[in-house]
Design an enzyme around this catalytic site. Structure first.
Site, PDB file in Angstrom:
ATOM      1  N   HIS A  88     -63.433   2.472  71.709  1.00 62.08           N
ATOM      2  CA  HIS A  88     -63.644   4.277  72.017  1.00 62.08           C
ATOM      3  C   HIS A  88     -64.584   4.838  73.374  1.00 62.08           C
ATOM      4  O   HIS A  88     -63.749   4.902  74.532  1.00 62.08           O
ATOM      5  CB  HIS A  88     -63.465   5.529  71.255  1.00 62.08           C
ATOM      6  CG  HIS A  88     -61.898   6.425  70.177  1.00 62.08           C
ATOM      7  ND1 HIS A  88     -61.356   5.220  69.830  1.00 62.08           N
ATOM      8  CD2 HIS A  88     -61.864   7.078  71.010  1.00 62.08           C
ATOM      9  CE1 HIS A  88     -61.088   6.384  69.662  1.00 62.08           C
ATOM     10  NE2 HIS A  88     -60.485   7.146  70.243  1.00 62.08           N
TER      11      HIS A  88
ATOM     12  N   HIS B 188     -69.022   5.199  64.485  1.00 65.19           N
ATOM     13  CA  HIS B 188     -69.606   4.387  64.577  1.00 65.19           C
ATOM     14  C   HIS B 188     -70.674   4.858  64.674  1.00 65.19           C
ATOM     15  O   HIS B 188     -71.525   6.023  64.690  1.00 65.19           O
ATOM     16  CB  HIS B 188     -68.963   4.071  65.718  1.00 65.19           C
ATOM     17  CG  HIS B 188     -67.816   3.484  66.580  1.00 65.19           C
ATOM     18  ND1 HIS B 188     -67.881   2.395  66.104  1.00 65.19           N
ATOM     19  CD2 HIS B 188     -67.165   4.609  67.400  1.00 65.19           C
ATOM     20  CE1 HIS B 188     -66.370   2.373  66.914  1.00 65.19           C
ATOM     21  NE2 HIS B 188     -65.864   3.276  67.538  1.00 65.19           N
TER      22      HIS B 188
END
Length: 468
Positions: free
Chosen positions: A235, A282
């Site tokens: 992303h 993350h």
């Protein structure tokens, strides 16, 4: 000297990979977990080194990242003679809302009551908080995730939008909008960048094989990609590569202020990167690595984009090369590891890039949709009026509706057909798609057709409807 620098760098990476940094950021943004109290055996087990190849030891004691937890527990014990209802509300706010483990004195039955008391407490405070679950379940396991508490709804909506900038639905609108309403030349090259970034990023994930940040202490606001590996953040890669590549391709080709374009790229990238930490998907290290990795990819491939585009359009063997490269890379990606959603996403990007490139090649051969001549550059952004907005909106609505219908029809046909061809039981679609042959067939046939329709067939429909 060199050894000290290496050791310092390793210590920095270990620090940035610590999931407690993610948990602190989530708490700062008003995200609170509803984690139950863990047994001593569970805590000892989570203190062992992670087996997935990452460099972090997981620790679930909230006192490590929030020194106030011990004081909160002490305060709770000092107030043990208060009424039971008041005690339950205080434990909910000081324990569950902070994502911390419950005090050792709490009984299992009392813990259940505390969890149920949180919504009541929120409603008494005027509904400023809400207990919700992740918006989408895990795409591989079907896990719906654990409830969590949102105290800042504005940040929740903002970062949800930021993470959607890297998801499929955004791309199925963004690329066609560029192709149909802005500049087909820029759109073709942006798609090449997107394919390269996703292939390299997802393949790197499968080679490094780090798992997602541990929960607890991290709250999983999103579950859809939770089964994928996490290093680096793709992303963050697409959220950096696309806006900066768009800026570099359009500045000078279109007339607009430099600071406007640069600011838009920076804000886009920052929002996507930060949203992945907010979502609990993350670590800080993985997001920074994704950002730097995409910068490296742009530095290497951005100067080559025009040559790649020209070959795809006019090369004598371009169609054969396009198919061989995009299918070959998809098969290579599936050989890196067992099936997961990341392999499917890689094949989807490659099939989209291949379908768009083939359609662009066909357009060039037929003399359709030519690029503006160099003598017309730089292009001037037209004045925005009702007629322009209406026509652009009509193209977008009609075109995206066609693409979604194409995707739905192809999906309904492709998966049963692939299961029959490769002898895979079609009853459980999720399990059937974990077969590489079925998944590759599905991704390439469905999204290759969608991309081909976007670049070749839908513009013809616009001509027929006088929407060009």
């Amino acid at each position: 000297m060199a050894t000290d620098l290496i050791k310092g760098f390793v210590r920095l990476c270990l620090n940035l990979q610590d999931p407690h940094h993610v948990a602190r950021f989530q708490q700062l943004c008003g995200v609170r977990g509803t984690f139950p109290r863990k047994s001593a055996r569970t805590e000892e087990k989570e203190l062992e080194p992670s087996p997935n190849g990452s460099c972090v030891k997981q620790c679930t004691r909230e006192s490590i990242d929030d020194g106030s937890v011990g004081q909160n527990i002490s305060d709770l014990r000092q107030r043990k003679h208060t009424s039971s209802e008041t005690t339950k509300q205080e434990e909910c706010s000081n324990g569950l809302l902070n994502g911390a483990a419950m005090p050792e004195t709490a009984e299992p039955e009392e813990q259940n009551t505390q969890s149920e008391s949180c919504p009541n407490t929120d409603s008494e405070q005027g509904g400023s908080k809400g207990i919700v679950k992740p918006l989408r379940k895990n795409s591989l396991t079907g896990d719906v995730g654990q409830e969590f508490i949102i105290e800042n709804k504005f940040l929740f909506c903002l970062f949800t939008f930021g993470t959607e900038l890297g998801n499929e639905m955004f791309f199925i609108v963004f690329f066609p909008f560029l192709m149909w309403n802005v500049d087909a030349y820029v759109s073709r090259q942006i798609i090449v960048v997107w394919v390269l970034v996703l292939f390299l990023g997802q393949s790197t994930k499968d080679l490094i094989r780090w798992k997602r940040p541990a929960s607890p202490p991290v709250v999983k606001v999103e579950m859809f990609y939770n089964s994928e590996y996490s290093m680096p953040s793709t992303h963050a890669m697409t959220g950096t590569a696309l806006p900066f590549s768009l800026f570099m391709l359009t500045y000078g080709r279109w007339q607009y202020p430099f600071l406007f374009g640069l600011s838009l790229a920076v804000c886009w990238s920052f929002l996507v990167c930060i949203s992945r930490i907010y979502m609990g998907m993350h670590s800080v290290l993985e997001v920074i690595t994704g950002f730097l990795y995409s910068v490296l990819i742009l530095a290497v491939f951005q100067p080559l984009l025009d040559s790649i585009d020209q070959y795809y359009l006019a090369g004598s063997n371009a169609a054969l090369v396009i198919v061989a490269v995009h299918v070959g890379l998809g098969m290579l990606a599936f050989s890196l590891d067992t099936w997961s959603t990341s392999r499917g996403d890689t094949a989807q990007a490659l099939s989209t890039g291949g379908g768009a490139a083939l359609a662009s090649h066909l357009n060039h051969q037929l003399g359709l949709q030519p690029d503006p001549p160099l003598s017309q550059l730089p292009l001037v952004i037209p004045a925005v009026d009702g007629a322009l907005l209406g026509r652009s909106l009509a193209r977008l609505l009609v075109g995206v509706a066609v693409l979604l219908a194409t995707r739905a029809a192809m999906k309904a046909l492709t998966i049963p057909l692939a299961c029959r061809v490769f002898g895979v039981p079609p009853g459980d679609v999720r399990r059937a798609r974990q077969n590489a042959a079925v998944e590759l067939s599905y991704r390439y046939l469905v999204y290759g057709t969608v991309a081909f329709s976007c670049v070749f067939l839908v513009p013809l429909l616009f001509d027929y409807l006088s929407l060009s």
